[in-house]
Scaffold this motif. Structure first.
Motif, PDB file in Angstrom:
ATOM      1  N   ASN A  70     -37.760  25.085  28.115  1.00 36.04           N
ATOM      2  CA  ASN A  70     -38.896  24.311  28.622  1.00 36.04           C
ATOM      3  C   ASN A  70     -38.432  23.155  29.514  1.00 36.04           C
ATOM      4  N   LYS A  71     -37.345  22.512  29.106  1.00 31.14           N
ATOM      5  CA  LYS A  71     -36.831  21.399  29.906  1.00 31.14           C
ATOM      6  C   LYS A  71     -36.311  21.896  31.252  1.00 31.14           C
ATOM      7  N   PHE A  72     -35.711  23.071  31.243  1.00 30.67           N
ATOM      8  CA  PHE A  72     -35.244  23.679  32.482  1.00 30.67           C
ATOM      9  C   PHE A  72     -36.418  23.949  33.424  1.00 30.67           C
ATOM     10  N   PHE A  73     -37.502  24.462  32.868  1.00 36.13           N
ATOM     11  CA  PHE A  73     -38.708  24.685  33.675  1.00 36.13           C
ATOM     12  C   PHE A  73     -39.236  23.363  34.230  1.00 36.13           C
ATOM     13  N   ASP A  74     -39.173  22.298  33.426  1.00 38.42           N
ATOM     14  CA  ASP A  74     -39.629  20.987  33.893  1.00 38.42           C
ATOM     15  C   ASP A  74     -38.836  20.542  35.118  1.00 38.42           C
ATOM     16  N   PHE A  75     -37.512  20.720  35.080  1.00 40.82           N
ATOM     17  CA  PHE A  75     -36.669  20.352  36.217  1.00 40.82           C
ATOM     18  C   PHE A  75     -37.030  21.164  37.455  1.00 40.82           C
ATOM     19  N   GLN A  76     -37.334  22.433  37.260  1.00 38.72           N
ATOM     20  CA  GLN A  76     -37.721  23.275  38.399  1.00 38.72           C
ATOM     21  C   GLN A  76     -39.044  22.805  38.988  1.00 38.72           C
ATOM     22  N   GLU A  77     -40.009  22.504  38.127  1.00 39.44           N
ATOM     23  CA  GLU A  77     -41.320  22.063  38.608  1.00 39.44           C
ATOM     24  C   GLU A  77     -41.241  20.715  39.313  1.00 39.44           C
ATOM     25  N   GLU A  78     -40.289  19.886  38.918  1.00 38.27           N
ATOM     26  CA  GLU A  78     -40.128  18.582  39.554  1.00 38.27           C
ATOM     27  C   GLU A  78     -39.371  18.667  40.878  1.00 38.27           C
ATOM     28  N   GLY A  79     -38.902  19.854  41.243  1.00 39.97           N
ATOM     29  CA  GLY A  79     -38.191  20.026  42.504  1.00 39.97           C
ATOM     30  C   GLY A  79     -36.735  19.643  42.458  1.00 39.97           C
ATOM     31  N   VAL A  80     -36.173  19.477  41.243  1.00 42.88           N
ATOM     32  CA  VAL A  80     -34.749  19.154  41.119  1.00 42.88           C
ATOM     33  C   VAL A  80     -33.911  20.368  41.521  1.00 42.88           C
ATOM     34  N   PHE A  81     -34.421  21.575  41.213  1.00 41.23           N
ATOM     35  CA  PHE A  81     -33.711  22.811  41.524  1.00 41.23           C
ATOM     36  C   PHE A  81     -34.432  23.605  42.605  1.00 41.23           C
ATOM     37  N   ILE A  82     -33.645  24.346  43.369  1.00 43.99           N
ATOM     38  CA  ILE A  82     -34.173  25.339  44.297  1.00 43.99           C
ATOM     39  C   ILE A  82     -33.520  26.675  43.962  1.00 43.99           C
ATOM     40  N   LYS A  83     -34.046  27.746  44.520  1.00 38.08           N
ATOM     41  CA  LYS A  83     -33.441  29.067  44.313  1.00 38.08           C
ATOM     42  C   LYS A  83     -33.119  29.679  45.670  1.00 38.08           C
ATOM     43  N   ASP A  84     -31.903  30.194  45.806  1.00 37.20           N
ATOM     44  CA  ASP A  84     -31.527  30.833  47.064  1.00 37.20           C
ATOM     45  C   ASP A  84     -32.342  32.105  47.276  1.00 37.20           C
ATOM     46  N   GLU A  85     -32.724  32.322  48.532  1.00 37.53           N
ATOM     47  CA  GLU A  85     -33.555  33.481  48.855  1.00 37.53           C
ATOM     48  C   GLU A  85     -32.732  34.743  49.089  1.00 37.53           C
ATOM     49  N   LYS A  86     -31.450  34.559  49.441  1.00 34.13           N
ATOM     50  CA  LYS A  86     -30.582  35.700  49.715  1.00 34.13           C
ATOM     51  C   LYS A  86     -29.501  35.822  48.654  1.00 34.13           C
ATOM     52  N   PRO A  87     -29.067  37.059  48.342  1.00 35.64           N
ATOM     53  CA  PRO A  87     -27.896  37.222  47.463  1.00 35.64           C
ATOM     54  C   PRO A  87     -26.693  36.531  48.105  1.00 35.64           C
ATOM     55  N   THR A  88     -25.984  35.730  47.308  1.00 37.56           N
ATOM     56  CA  THR A  88     -24.960  34.841  47.850  1.00 37.56           C
ATOM     57  C   THR A  88     -23.710  34.867  46.986  1.00 37.56           C
ATOM     58  N   LEU A  89     -22.548  34.834  47.640  1.00 37.55           N
ATOM     59  CA  LEU A  89     -21.306  34.487  46.970  1.00 37.55           C
ATOM     60  C   LEU A  89     -21.045  33.016  47.283  1.00 37.55           C
ATOM     61  N   TYR A  90     -20.577  32.260  46.314  1.00 40.86           N
ATOM     62  CA  TYR A  90     -20.453  30.821  46.465  1.00 40.86           C
ATOM     63  C   TYR A  90     -18.978  30.432  46.512  1.00 40.86           C
ATOM     64  N   LEU A  91     -18.554  29.931  47.648  1.00 41.74           N
ATOM     65  CA  LEU A  91     -17.187  29.454  47.830  1.00 41.74           C
ATOM     66  C   LEU A  91     -17.125  28.029  47.291  1.00 41.74           C
ATOM     67  N   TYR A  92     -16.380  27.852  46.217  1.00 40.28           N
ATOM     68  CA  TYR A  92     -16.332  26.550  45.533  1.00 40.28           C
ATOM     69  C   TYR A  92     -14.916  26.028  45.543  1.00 40.28           C
ATOM     70  N   GLN A  93     -14.803  24.747  45.890  1.00 44.73           N
ATOM     71  CA  GLN A  93     -13.494  24.097  45.952  1.00 44.73           C
ATOM     72  C   GLN A  93     -13.536  22.805  45.142  1.00 44.73           C
ATOM     73  N   GLN A  94     -12.509  22.614  44.347  1.00 44.66           N
ATOM     74  CA  GLN A  94     -12.374  21.390  43.564  1.00 44.66           C
ATOM     75  C   GLN A  94     -11.011  20.773  43.899  1.00 44.66           C
ATOM     76  N   GLN A  95     -11.003  19.498  44.227  1.00 45.26           N
ATOM     77  CA  GLN A  95      -9.774  18.836  44.669  1.00 45.26           C
ATOM     78  C   GLN A  95      -9.606  17.509  43.948  1.00 45.26           C
ATOM     79  N   LYS A  96      -8.391  17.298  43.420  1.00 47.30           N
ATOM     80  CA  LYS A  96      -8.041  16.011  42.834  1.00 47.30           C
ATOM     81  C   LYS A  96      -6.658  15.650  43.325  1.00 47.30           C
ATOM     82  N   GLY A  97      -6.599  14.641  44.188  1.00 49.67           N
ATOM     83  CA  GLY A  97      -5.334  14.316  44.821  1.00 49.67           C
ATOM     84  C   GLY A  97      -4.901  15.467  45.710  1.00 49.67           C
TER      85      GLY A  97
END
Length: 412
Positions: A70-97
């Motif tokens: 229910n809380k997840f739905f609340d966040f969606q209704e408040e516009g905190v989350f969006i949903k991608d319209e196309k199938p996507t692979l996500y290139l993610y990079q994490q850097q520390k120093g």
């Protein structure tokens, strides 16, 4: 051989992502958790701690999972989350120093897991599998990817390079001074190139997330049994994962600190150890470096312990590990610590904190003895997984550590 797929993530808007994404809630102290919940209305911690958000008494089990949904739905209704319209692979990079992790977040196949193409090195606990399965079944989403590693492949970097020079969809810094960047790979040609590359990879190895993958598999089998006409394309046939090459995986040691010496005097304890280890007292701080060597800190002194060849099975993928030798030669027979998962006399300190953390724990008199282990290598991890064996609990501390709520995979 390995099946990876794009998916349509539910994710924070660009302006709120730094506020939403959080560490695993288990990594927060109670004091820090409360501070985050009271001062950040957007943190993902509100979703997985809805009883605190609503100022309710603590709720557990399936009732809590419904509140999470229910809380997840609340966040969606408040516009905190969006949903991608196309199938996507996500290139993610994490850097520390200077340390940089670069990989793709995708949907990995449950069948690859069930068929042993996604390999494990750690056994899961049945009741935790069921708990996480119920959580997934009720909430309908997965918010933290399983960390998988693969042998470095030609062609992957070439696809990534064209994106890394562009402005990322997300770029933000967290309080541990890590920079997080994420790009969307939606070009069908690039997606096909990556799928084709991984179709030739023989196996993936779970680096972190054994319970998450096991619970996803349990849920998949449960839903398949209720729907015999499933097509293998439904979202529950996959789980969210982050794939990085072996060359980038960082494995640290997990050290042990013990509350007491099981009633033994220091002299008797040292004499008992000497039957299976060659012991040498060291001057000042000490870090083990040679084969079969660990460190021990006792009563303000460091010792080098080198396991005697006769005390373990060199040919066994697990029994030759430092952590296994320690358990089999000292923790179990001498200190009577037989189950590292449940014995409250043993605690663990990850290797990123250094020898000083062990010294502090012992010098405070809260603990009696500490054992400093060497990190396990990637090849050792793979050898254990290939042999379908399991490491002792807390044998590895692996980075990168991923954020919850950065991307959400819907299994509905």
């Amino acid at each position: 051989m390995i099946d990876i797929r794009p998916f349509k993530a539910i994710r924070p808007t660009r302006d709120k992502v730094s506020l939403v994404a959080s560490r695993s809630y288990l990594s927060y102290s109670e004091e820090t958790l409360i501070e985050k919940l009271e001062n950040n209305p957007y943190t993902f911690l509100h979703i997985i701690n809805p009883d605190h958000s609503e100022k309710q008494a603590e709720i557990k089990g399936k009732e809590k999972y419904r509140l999470v949904k229910n809380k997840f739905f609340d966040f969606q209704e408040e516009g905190v989350f969006i949903k991608d319209e196309k199938p996507t692979l996500y290139l993610y990079q994490q850097q520390k120093g200077e340390i940089v992790f670069t990989g793709i977040i995708c949907a990995s196949s449950i069948d690859d897991y069930l068929n042993g193409k996604i390999k494990i090195h750690e056994q899961t606990i049945a009741h935790r599998e069921k708990m996480f399965k119920d959580y997934l079944d009720i909430t309908g989403f997965n918010a933290e990817p399983v960390l998988l590693t693969y042998p470095d492949q030609n062609g992957v970097s070439e696809v990534f390079d064209s994106y890394l020079t562009e402005r990322p969809e997300y770029e933000f810094t967290t309080t541990n001074r890590s920079i997080h960047r994420l790009w969307l790979i939606q070009d069908e040609g690039d997606i096909k190139k990556l799928k084709d590359i991984f179709s030739n990879v023989e196996a993936l190895y779970i680096a972190d997330g054994h319970h998450r993958s096991a619970s996803s598999a349990l849920l998949c089998k449960n839903r398949r049994s209720r729907n015999l006409s499933y097509t293998e394309t439904e979202s529950f046939n996959f789980f969210m994962s982050y794939l990085i090459p072996e060359s980038q995986l960082r494995i640290f040691n997990f050290n042990r600190i013990i509350k007491d010496l099981n009633g033994l005097s220091t002299e008797k304890f040292i004499n008992a150890i000497s039957s299976t280890y060659e012991m040498t007292k060291k001057k000042g701080s000490f870090t083990p470096s040679i084969k079969d060597e660990i460190g021990m800190y006792l009563e303000g002194n460091w010792y080098s312990l080198i396991a005697k060849e006769s005390s373990f099975n060199r040919s066994h993928s697990v029994e030759k590990l430092d952590s296994s030798i320690l358990s089999n030669n000292i923790l179990s027979p001498i200190l009577r610590i037989h189950d590292l998962r449940t014995d409250k006399r043993v605690s663990f300190i990850d290797g990123t904190l250094g020898e000083e953390a062990l010294e502090k724990a012992i010098d405070s008199k809260e603990y009696a003895v500490a054992f400093l282990l060497k990190p396990i290598g990637v090849q050792q991890l793979k050898e254990v997984a290939d042999a379908r064996e399991s490491m002792p609990p807390k044998s590895t501390y692996i980075e990168p550590k991923l954020r919850s709520g950065l991307l959400i995979y819907s299994i509905e």
